[in-house]
Design an enzyme around this catalytic site. Structure first.
Site, PDB file in Angstrom:
ATOM      1  N   ARG A  14      -0.932 -19.097 -31.961  1.00 51.57           N
ATOM      2  CA  ARG A  14      -0.360 -20.476 -32.312  1.00 51.57           C
ATOM      3  C   ARG A  14       0.990 -20.717 -31.566  1.00 51.57           C
ATOM      4  NH1 ARG A  14      -5.107 -20.095 -33.577  1.00 51.57           N
ATOM      5  NH2 ARG A  14      -6.141 -21.188 -35.301  1.00 51.57           N
ATOM      6  N   SER A  73      -4.528 -27.287 -40.174  1.00 50.46           N
ATOM      7  CA  SER A  73      -3.910 -26.264 -40.992  1.00 50.46           C
ATOM      8  C   SER A  73      -2.378 -26.668 -40.872  1.00 50.46           C
ATOM      9  CB  SER A  73      -4.100 -24.780 -40.352  1.00 50.46           C
ATOM     10  OG  SER A  73      -5.397 -24.320 -40.164  1.00 50.46           O
ATOM     11  N   GLU A 104       2.593 -24.972 -38.829  1.00 53.52           N
ATOM     12  CA  GLU A 104       2.028 -24.864 -37.464  1.00 53.52           C
ATOM     13  C   GLU A 104       1.963 -26.305 -36.852  1.00 53.52           C
ATOM     14  OE1 GLU A 104      -2.293 -23.390 -37.424  1.00 53.52           O
ATOM     15  OE2 GLU A 104      -2.451 -25.151 -36.086  1.00 53.52           O
TER      16      GLU A 104
HETATM   17  C1  LIG Z   1      -9.204 -31.284 -38.655  1.00 49.92           C
HETATM   18  C2  LIG Z   1      -8.346 -30.531 -37.672  1.00 49.92           C
HETATM   19  C3  LIG Z   1      -8.786 -29.116 -37.363  1.00 49.92           C
HETATM   20  C4  LIG Z   1      -8.019 -28.398 -36.442  1.00 49.92           C
HETATM   21  N1  LIG Z   1      -8.385 -27.263 -36.316  1.00 49.92           N
HETATM   22  C5  LIG Z   1      -7.748 -26.407 -35.271  1.00 49.92           C
HETATM   23  C6  LIG Z   1      -8.325 -25.176 -34.883  1.00 49.92           C
HETATM   24  O1  LIG Z   1      -9.048 -24.763 -35.416  1.00 49.92           O
HETATM   25  N2  LIG Z   1      -7.347 -24.435 -34.138  1.00 49.92           N
HETATM   26  C7  LIG Z   1      -6.170 -25.023 -33.502  1.00 49.92           C
HETATM   27  O2  LIG Z   1      -5.688 -23.816 -32.805  1.00 49.92           O
HETATM   28  N3  LIG Z   1      -5.859 -26.031 -33.894  1.00 49.92           N
HETATM   29  C8  LIG Z   1      -6.598 -26.914 -34.609  1.00 49.92           C
HETATM   30  N4  LIG Z   1      -6.193 -28.178 -34.809  1.00 49.92           N
HETATM   31  C9  LIG Z   1      -4.922 -28.779 -34.427  1.00 49.92           C
HETATM   32  C10 LIG Z   1      -4.943 -29.351 -33.057  1.00 49.92           C
HETATM   33  O3  LIG Z   1      -6.342 -29.966 -33.055  1.00 49.92           O
HETATM   34  C11 LIG Z   1      -4.441 -28.471 -31.882  1.00 49.92           C
HETATM   35  O4  LIG Z   1      -3.173 -28.276 -32.133  1.00 49.92           O
HETATM   36  C12 LIG Z   1      -4.750 -29.660 -30.744  1.00 49.92           C
HETATM   37  O5  LIG Z   1      -4.480 -28.907 -29.404  1.00 49.92           O
HETATM   38  C13 LIG Z   1      -3.688 -30.636 -30.652  1.00 49.92           C
HETATM   39  O6  LIG Z   1      -4.044 -31.446 -29.586  1.00 49.92           O
HETATM   40  P1  LIG Z   1      -3.334 -32.990 -29.535  1.00 49.92           P
HETATM   41  O7  LIG Z   1      -3.708 -33.555 -28.170  1.00 49.92           O
HETATM   42  O8  LIG Z   1      -3.881 -33.765 -30.548  1.00 49.92           O
HETATM   43  O9  LIG Z   1      -1.743 -32.778 -29.570  1.00 49.92           O
HETATM   44  P2  LIG Z   1      -0.658 -33.626 -30.125  1.00 49.92           P
HETATM   45  O10 LIG Z   1      -0.620 -33.501 -31.600  1.00 49.92           O
HETATM   46  O11 LIG Z   1      -0.868 -34.915 -29.540  1.00 49.92           O
HETATM   47  O12 LIG Z   1       0.568 -32.912 -29.812  1.00 49.92           O
HETATM   48  C14 LIG Z   1       0.870 -31.541 -30.197  1.00 49.92           C
HETATM   49  C15 LIG Z   1       2.411 -31.085 -29.542  1.00 49.92           C
HETATM   50  O13 LIG Z   1       1.924 -30.689 -28.295  1.00 49.92           O
HETATM   51  C16 LIG Z   1       2.952 -31.454 -27.393  1.00 49.92           C
HETATM   52  N5  LIG Z   1       1.918 -31.862 -26.406  1.00 49.92           N
HETATM   53  C17 LIG Z   1       0.953 -32.675 -26.614  1.00 49.92           C
HETATM   54  N6  LIG Z   1       0.464 -32.990 -25.261  1.00 49.92           N
HETATM   55  C18 LIG Z   1       1.256 -32.418 -24.278  1.00 49.92           C
HETATM   56  C19 LIG Z   1       1.296 -32.389 -22.876  1.00 49.92           C
HETATM   57  N7  LIG Z   1       0.270 -32.831 -22.102  1.00 49.92           N
HETATM   58  N8  LIG Z   1       2.236 -31.698 -22.352  1.00 49.92           N
HETATM   59  C20 LIG Z   1       3.315 -31.200 -22.939  1.00 49.92           C
HETATM   60  N9  LIG Z   1       3.353 -31.101 -24.466  1.00 49.92           N
HETATM   61  C21 LIG Z   1       2.289 -31.769 -24.928  1.00 49.92           C
HETATM   62  C22 LIG Z   1       3.344 -32.307 -28.466  1.00 49.92           C
HETATM   63  O14 LIG Z   1       4.726 -33.026 -28.041  1.00 49.92           O
HETATM   64  C23 LIG Z   1       3.354 -31.806 -29.882  1.00 49.92           C
HETATM   65  O15 LIG Z   1       4.372 -31.273 -29.710  1.00 49.92           O
HETATM   66  C24 LIG Z   1      -6.781 -28.951 -35.891  1.00 49.92           C
HETATM   67  C25 LIG Z   1      -6.196 -30.167 -36.270  1.00 49.92           C
HETATM   68  C26 LIG Z   1      -7.152 -31.208 -37.010  1.00 49.92           C
HETATM   69  C27 LIG Z   1      -6.828 -32.474 -37.405  1.00 49.92           C
END
Ligand SMILES: Cc1cc2nc3c(=O)[nH]c(=O)nc-3n(C[C@H](O)[C@H](O)[C@H](O)COP(=O)(O)OP(=O)(O)OC[C@H]3O[C@@H](n4cnc5c(N)ncnc54)[C@H](O)[C@@H]3O)c2cc1C
Length: 342
Positions: A166, A241, A337
């Site tokens: 992570r 998480s 996380e």
């Molecule tokens: C129900 C649920 C289950 C999940 N299960 C998992 C799992 O099994 N495994 C796992 O690893 N994660 C899991 N996650 C966490 C999440 O889905 C991941 O971390 C995902 O990659 C976040 O994507 P996002 O586009 O929503 O990022 P955001 O929440 O929009 O951003 C997350 C971070 O990344 C940065 N960021 C976003 N996009 C960019 C970009 N293009 N360039 C630079 N920085 C950027 C943001 O500034 C922020 O700091 C889960 C979340 C939920 C709600």
């Protein structure tokens, strides 16, 4: 000029479903748009937040007094393929799960275990998304990103991204320094090396009498497990998480195992062992705990949920309470996380 929206409620843009108003928001659909934005006054004058699907952020406070840069760069393109492999370039604004479905439809293997992870492709390298024995780094060839201080287009290899559990360089040394515009993945074609090592996956496959699994059946098994454990985001807010699973040294692990013979573990190295944070939280009797509008999910102790109208501050208070309890009982300091945005 890219259009800048003012006073935008971020409620629809974060899966915790907290209300927070962004002073400015801009939707980026191409590399030239982000480069144009970087050279603007509004970009210079404001603190910024790059946002994908908002599924790994906790917005704290009713106002984000800055510029939210929403990544909406789309496109899935095959850049090279052979009989056994394919290289795909995917726009950072694409939905991760939709990409998994596209790969299944085209018989491209490698990310089926990452089924139903919310969010965008561009955020996937930030925390090296992982689930059921597979991480993004296993299939990643290159990250394409724009340097926010210069607007230059850069490419980073897997090694340069310094992936960990992570973790990546984008979450640490290069935090807020790059806008990830695309990722390039190398996937298998035709013949796939499946990862069914997780007990829960093999259990579902056995229950369904699947003796020769495919990428489709593995994806369906993962979807079934996730739906039984994780909250439905249409019903409650959550970012999955909340804490990372702690990695503790071997001596501490052995002492804990003596006191708690059922202590589960994974990822053993010569010096350390990773243990499930959910198990620690459950033993502190916090699973299902409710604090006002927010709580610890009843089916998964690592998942914090916003039942209705909760604020980022309420979630933070609950997280601090969990942290304090686990520290007092086990002497382990849990690390979030989720990215906390103030
Ligand atoms: C129900 C649920 C289950 C999940 N299960 C998992 C799992 O099994 N495994 C796992 O690893 N994660 C899991 N996650 C966490 C999440 O889905 C991941 O971390 C995902 O990659 C976040 O994507 P996002 O586009 O929503 O990022 P955001 O929440 O929009 O951003 C997350 C971070 O990344 C940065 N960021 C976003 N996009 C960019 C970009 N293009 N360039 C630079 N920085 C950027 C943001 O500034 C922020 O700091 C889960 C979340 C939920 C709600």
């Amino acid at each position: 000029m890219v259009s800048i929206e003012e006073n935008v409620n971020l409620f629809p843009y974060n899966t915790f479903r907290v209300t927070s108003t962004a002073r400015y928001l801009v939707r980026i659909r191409s590399i030239s748009e982000i480069q144009e934005l970087i050279h603007s006054e509004i970009f210079d004058r404001n603190k910024r937040l790059i946002l994908g699907g908002g599924s790994n952020v906790l917005l704290v406070g009713y106002i984000f007094d800055g510029l939210v840069i929403k990544n909406m760069i789309s496109g899935i393109n095959i850049i090279r393929q052979s009989d056994t492999n394919v290289e795909l370039k995917i726009g950072g604004g694409e939905n991760w799960h939709a990409l998994v479905m596209y790969c299944l439809d085209n018989d491209f293997g490698g990310i089926e275990n990452l089924t139903l992870i919310p969010g965008t492709v561009g955020a996937a390298p930030v925390q090296n998304i992982g689930a059921y024995g597979v991480e993004l780094k296993d299939v990643l060839l290159l990250v394409e990103a724009i340097e926010l201080s210069t607007g230059k287009l850069r490419y980073f290899t897997r090694g340069e991204c310094r992936f960990g559990y992570r973790e990546s360089i984008f979450k640490n040394e290069w935090k807020d320094k790059y806008f990830i515009s695309a990722v390039i993945l190398k996937l298998s074609k035709g013949r796939h090396q499946l990862n069914t090592g997780y007990d829960s996956i093999s259990k579902v496959l056995n229950e369904q009498n699947i003796t020769v699994p495919t990428i489709q059946s593995v994806s369906e098994a993962v979807a079934k497990i996730r739906k039984s454990k994780l909250p439905n985001l249409d019903e409650v807010g959550s970012a999955g998480s909340f804490f990372k699973n702690p990695c503790i040294d071997r001596d501490k692990y052995h002492l804990m195992k003596l006191a708690h013979p059922t202590l589960p573990s994974f990822a053993h190295t010569t010096d350390s062992v990773t243990i499930p944070a959910a198990w620690l939280i459950e033993l502190c009797r916090l699973k299902g705990k409710r604090l006002g509008n927010v709580g610890v999910y009843r089916n998964h102790a690592l998942v914090l949920v916003n039942y209705f109208d909760g604020t980022g501050d309420e979630v933070l208070v609950l997280a601090a309470d969990i942290h304090e309890n686990v520290l007092r009982v086990f002497g382990i300091s849990l690390i979030p996380e989720v990215n906390i945005i103030k």
